[in-house]
Design an enzyme around this catalytic site. Structure first.
Site, mmCIF file in Angstrom:
data_model
loop_
_atom_site.group_PDB
_atom_site.id
_atom_site.type_symbol
_atom_site.label_atom_id
_atom_site.label_comp_id
_atom_site.label_asym_id
_atom_site.label_seq_id
_atom_site.Cartn_x
_atom_site.Cartn_y
_atom_site.Cartn_z
ATOM 1 N N HIS A 168 -4.614 -3.267 6.561
ATOM 2 C CA HIS A 168 -4.433 -3.547 5.128
ATOM 3 C C HIS A 168 -5.801 -3.963 4.582
ATOM 4 O O HIS A 168 -6.109 -5.139 4.435
ATOM 5 C CB HIS A 168 -3.402 -4.649 4.902
ATOM 6 C CG HIS A 168 -3.394 -5.129 3.473
ATOM 7 N ND1 HIS A 168 -2.983 -4.343 2.436
ATOM 8 C CD2 HIS A 168 -3.789 -6.299 2.913
ATOM 9 C CE1 HIS A 168 -3.117 -5.005 1.291
ATOM 10 N NE2 HIS A 168 -3.605 -6.188 1.554
ATOM 11 N N ASP A 205 0.846 -1.197 0.000
ATOM 12 C CA ASP A 205 0.000 0.000 0.000
ATOM 13 C C ASP A 205 0.888 1.256 0.000
ATOM 14 O O ASP A 205 0.613 2.229 -0.706
ATOM 15 C CB ASP A 205 -0.906 -0.006 1.237
ATOM 16 C CG ASP A 205 -1.617 -1.346 1.394
ATOM 17 O OD1 ASP A 205 -2.378 -1.706 0.495
ATOM 18 O OD2 ASP A 205 -1.369 -2.051 2.391
#
Ligand code: NAX
Length: 320
Positions: free
Chosen positions: A179, A151
Site C-alpha cells: 500500500h 486502492d
C-alpha cells in the site's frame, strides 16, 4: 479498534455500529484504544455513538490499555499509527511505528481470540502488520492482514468511469504489492461487463500513464484537494475488507487483501503483500493460476522488493 478518536475512526465506528461490517444480525461490542491524551476526545465519540441509539450496539469500552481493547476480540482494526512528519527518514518512521505495533502485537497475542481477524490500516500498513504479526507469538501468522481495499476500490471506479459503466460491472480487480506508490493495480485480469478490462479500455498509454499513477497517487491527490488525508473512503474500505473476509466474496469475483505471502506469484514468502483473494467461511485464499506477463511481472517484483526492503529495515531495528 485502535486510533479510535482519529478521523478514520470517526467514520468507521458509525459504519460498524450500524451493522455494515458484520451484517444486520450481528451485535457489536466496541473496544476502543487511544493514547492517554486522546481519551477525552474518545469520550466525545462514545457520547455520539450513544446518541445514535444503534440497535446492534451492545457495549462501548474506551481505554488506553491494549489488553483491555484486544480482550477476546473477534476483529482488531489497527488504525492508529505514527504519520510521517517533515524531515523524517524511513528508518525513523518504521522505528516510531515499531514502538506502536510491537506492543500491540504482543497484546493481541495475550488477549485476543485465537481466531481474531486483524486488519492494519495505519501506515506503513503492510510492514506495521508484519511487526504486529511477528510479535504475536501465540497467534497464527495468517490472522494478520493489511488494507489495500481502498486502492482496490479506487481502481474499480477509475476503470468504470473510463468505460462509462457502473462500478457494479467491474469484477476481479487486483492490487498487487505494497500500500504505497509502488502498488500495482492490474487490469489484465479485471473484467468489466464480462469483458477483459484491459482489452475493453484498449489504450495502453492510458493504463500505463494515467490509470496506474492515478490509483498509486490518489492518497496525495485527496490531501491536496481536502487538506486532510482520506478518511471516510478509508473507513469504507476497512468495512469492505472485514465484511468480505467474514461473510465471503461472491462467486465469480475476488478482492484485494494484503496477506502473508506463501510464495505465490514469486512474491517472497513471509512479507505481507497484496494479492487477489477469495473468501469463504471466514477464510481467505489467494486466487491461483493467473498468467503474469512481463509488464505485470516487473511491477509486482518492484513492489515486493520495496516490502522486502521494509522488512529488512525493521529486522535491523530489532522490531521483528
Ligand atoms: P488520525 O491522526 O486522525 O488518527 C490517528 C489516531 O491514532 C489518533 O487519534 C491518535 O491519537 C491515535 N493513536 C496514535 N498512536 C496510538 C496508539 N499507540 N494506540 C492507540 N491509538 C493511537 O489519522 P487517520 O486519518 O485516522 O489515519 C490513521 C492511519 O491510517 C494513518 O496511519 C494513515 O496513514 C492510515 N491510512 C491508511 C490507508 C490505507 O489504505 N491503508 C488509507 C487512509 C489512511 O491514510
Amino acid at each position: 479498534m485502535t486510533g479510535a478518536a482519529g478521523q478514520i475512526g470517526y467514520s468507521l465506528l458509525f459504519r460498524i455500529a450500524s451493522g455494515s461490517m458484520l451484517g444486520p444480525d450481528t451485535p457489536v461490542a466496541l473496544q476502543l484504544l487511544e493514547i492517554t491524551p486522546a481519551l477525552g476526545a474518545l469520550e466525545g465519540v462514545k457520547m455520539e455513538l450513544d446518541d445514535s441509539a444503534f440497535p446492534l450496539l451492545t457495549e462501548i469500552v474506551c481505554t488506553d490499555d491494549a489488553d483491555v481493547a484486544f480482550g477476546d476480540a473477534d476483529v482488531a482494526l489497527l488504525v492508529g499509527a505514527m504519520p510521517r512528519k517533515a524531515g523524517m527518514e524511513r528508518a525513523d518512521l518504521l522505528s516510531a511505528n515499531g514502538g506502536i505495533f510491537k506492543p500491540q502485537g504482543e497484546a493481541l497475542s495475550r488477549s485476543a481470540k485465537r481466531d481474531v481477524k486483524v486488519l492494519v490500516v495505519g501506515n506503513p500498513a503492510n510492514t506495521n502488520a508484519l511487526i504486529a504479526q511477528q510479535n504475536a507469538k501465540d497467534l497464527d501468522p495468517g490472522r494478520f492482514t493489511a488494507m489495500t481495499r481502498l486502492d482496490h476500490n479506487r481502481a474499480m471506479t477509475q476503470v468504470a468511469q473510463k468505460l462509462g459503466t457502473p462500478v457494479t460491472d467491474v469484477k476481479k480487480m487486483t492490487i498487487w504489492g505494497n500500500h504505497s506508490a509502488t502498488q500495482y493495480p492490474d487490469l489484465f485480469h479485471c473484467e468489466v461487463g464480462g469483458k477483459n478490462a484491459y482489452e475493453a479500455v484498449n489504450d495502453h498509454e492510458w493504463v500505463d500513464g494515467t490509470f496506474i499513477p492515478t490509483v498509486q497517487k490518489r492518497g496525495a491527490a485527496i490531501i491536496d484537494a481536502r487538506g486532510a488525508s482520506s478518511a471516510a473512503s478509508a473507513a469504507s474500505a476497512a468495512v469492505d475488507h472485514i465484511r468480505s473476509w467474514t461473510l465471503g466474496t461472491p462467486e465469480g469475483d475476488w478482492v484485494s487483501m494484503a496477506i502473508p505471502s506463501d510464495g505465490s506469484y514469486g512474491v517472497p514468502e513471509g512479507i505481507i503483500s497484496s494479492f487477489p483473494c477469495t473468501c469463504t467461511d471466514g477464510k481467505y485464499e489467494i486466487v491461483q493460476g493467473l498468467d503474469i506477463d512481463d509488464y505485470s511481472r516487473g511491477k509486482i517484483d518492484a513492489s515486493a522488493a520495496e516490502l522486502v526492503g521494509e522488512r529488512d529495515a525493521v529486522s535491523e531495528l530489532g522490531l521483528i
